[in-house]
Design an enzyme around this catalytic site. Structure first.
Site: not given
Ligand SMILES: NC(=O)c1ccc[n+]([C@@H]2O[C@H](COP(=O)([O-])OP(=O)(O)OC[C@H]3O[C@@H](n4cnc5c(N)ncnc54)[C@H](O)[C@@H]3O)[C@@H](O)[C@H]2O)c1
Length: 334
Positions: A34-35, A39, A79, A96, A121, A145, A225
């Site tokens: 994770d970058n 996070g 992402a 990304n 998603t 997105y 939702r």
């Molecule tokens: N939260 C939701 O309701 C939801 C719904 C549908 C899909 N998603 C998908 O689920 C996944 C997680 O969502 P979340 O809510 O936990 O998001 P989040 O932002 O909390 O977690 C994403 C993590 O990815 C890391 N990251 C992003 N780009 C990076 C890269 N290039 N290299 C390394 N690390 C990277 C970020 O630092 C972060 O820790 C995502 O792919 C999102 O699109 C989320």
């Protein structure tokens, strides 16, 4: 070299950290990449988990990690996930969410790792004509997105044809709630998700909650939702891994409760859980917000034997409140 480890990208994020905790408790060897752009290092609470700060698109780093661990599978959460930002800055999302993972897939191919679990998603469906949404619904995303995610679904299918990658595209609906013990939770900045946003209106971290549209064709006029608890999402990842690692065929499934909850119902649930009155502003509709997004989750049940267990929105809101109201007030220190 550690056999059978699992690489989890984005594992320090919201959904990733809950999944890491579950998978690690199942005695799987986990490496998180994770970058930390969104996070938190503190969200990884198990000392057994190896944490690597770095980019999903960094080929040299990936090569080093794959050389050191014989990864049995990759779970890809990393992402960007702000829909509004993706409309303003689409290339950031395509870079990304679609382009960076190509380095990861390249490395998997080079090292013969052929199991991939992907955070897709409901945004890949766009504005559905029929609700609940099943997996036969046409995927017609309406923003960068959703398109950035759908493209990766297509890429995974092409990799299967070319070199036998098997993948699970898990199409989440609205992730919500936190670990029941309040040790890890949701800490986004900015926070756009409704439940934490409503709770932040109570803690004073944010102003009144704006309801975007009160004239939708829904029983109370507000958007509906499907709020799926983050621990249910974590369980689905564990099942998807088991399924693929025991030879299951690629799958694309919705992960939701199958139950719709309106914005006003969320606000009422927060008021019931906290005993406080939520300050609200009634605003205009936002462009591109469908009236209803609710999953038909039956395919995930048929294939994976997975079902959401948190069906009571009060329980989900209670878990989010225990994190927001806990010792760290819903914020990680790193
Ligand atoms: N939260 C939701 O309701 C939801 C719904 C549908 C899909 N998603 C998908 O689920 C996944 C997680 O969502 P979340 O809510 O936990 O998001 P989040 O932002 O909390 O977690 C994403 C993590 O990815 C890391 N990251 C992003 N780009 C990076 C890269 N290039 N290299 C390394 N690390 C990277 C970020 O630092 C972060 O820790 C995502 O792919 C999102 O699109 C989320």
């Amino acid at each position: 070299m550690q056999e059978g480890a699992i690489l989890i990208t984005g594992g320090a994020g919201y959904i990733g950290s809950h999944t890491v905790r579950l998978l690690s408790s199942q005695r799987r060897k986990i490496v998180v990449l994770d970058n930390l752009v969104y996070g938190h290092r503190d969200a990884i609470i198990d000392d057994q988990v190896e944490f690597v700060k770095g980019e999903v698109g960094d080929k040299e780093l990936l090569k080093e990690l794959f050389s050191r661990h014989a990864f049995a599978a990759v779970v890809h959460f990393a992402a960007y996930a702000y829909v509004g930002e993706s409309v303003q800055n689409p290339l950031k999302y395509y870079r990304n969410n679609t382009s960076e993972p190509l380095a990861l897939l390249d490395t998997m191919q080079d090292f013969g790792c052929k199991v991939f679990v992907f955070s897709s998603t409901c945004a890949t469906y766009g504005v559905p004509e029929v609700v609940p949404i099943n997996e036969n619904t046409v995927q017609s995303p309406i923003n960068a997105y959703g398109r950035s995610k759908l493209m990766l679904e297509w890429i995974l299918a092409d990799c299967e044809t070319a070199w036998g990658l098997r993948s699970a595209c898990l199409r989440y609906f609205n992730a919500s709630g936190c670990a029941e013990d309040g040790r890890i939770g949701e800490d986004h900045d900015p926070e756009t998700h409704l439940i934490p946003r409503v709770l932040m209106a109570l803690t004073g971290e944010a102003g009144p909650v704006e309801i975007f549209g009160t004239d939708y064709p829904t029983p109370d006029g507000t958007c509906i939702r499907d709020y799926i608890h983050v621990n249910d999402l974590a369980t689905a990842h564990a099942k998807a891994l088991d399924y693929l690692q025991t030879g299951g065929a690629s799958l694309r499934v919705n992960l939701g409760t199958g139950k719709g909850v309106s914005v006003r119902e969320i606000i009422s649930a927060v008021e019931a859980v906290t005993g406080q009155s939520v300050p609200v502003i009634e605003g205009q509709r936002r462009a591109g917000d469908p009236a209803q997004l609710v999953a038909d989750p039956s395919l995930a049940s048929d294939i994976l034997g997975w079902r959401a267990e948190h069906l009571d929105i009060l329980q989900t809101v209670r878990s989010a409140w225990s994190w927001m109201n806990g010792p760290t007030k819903g914020r990680y220190s790193s």
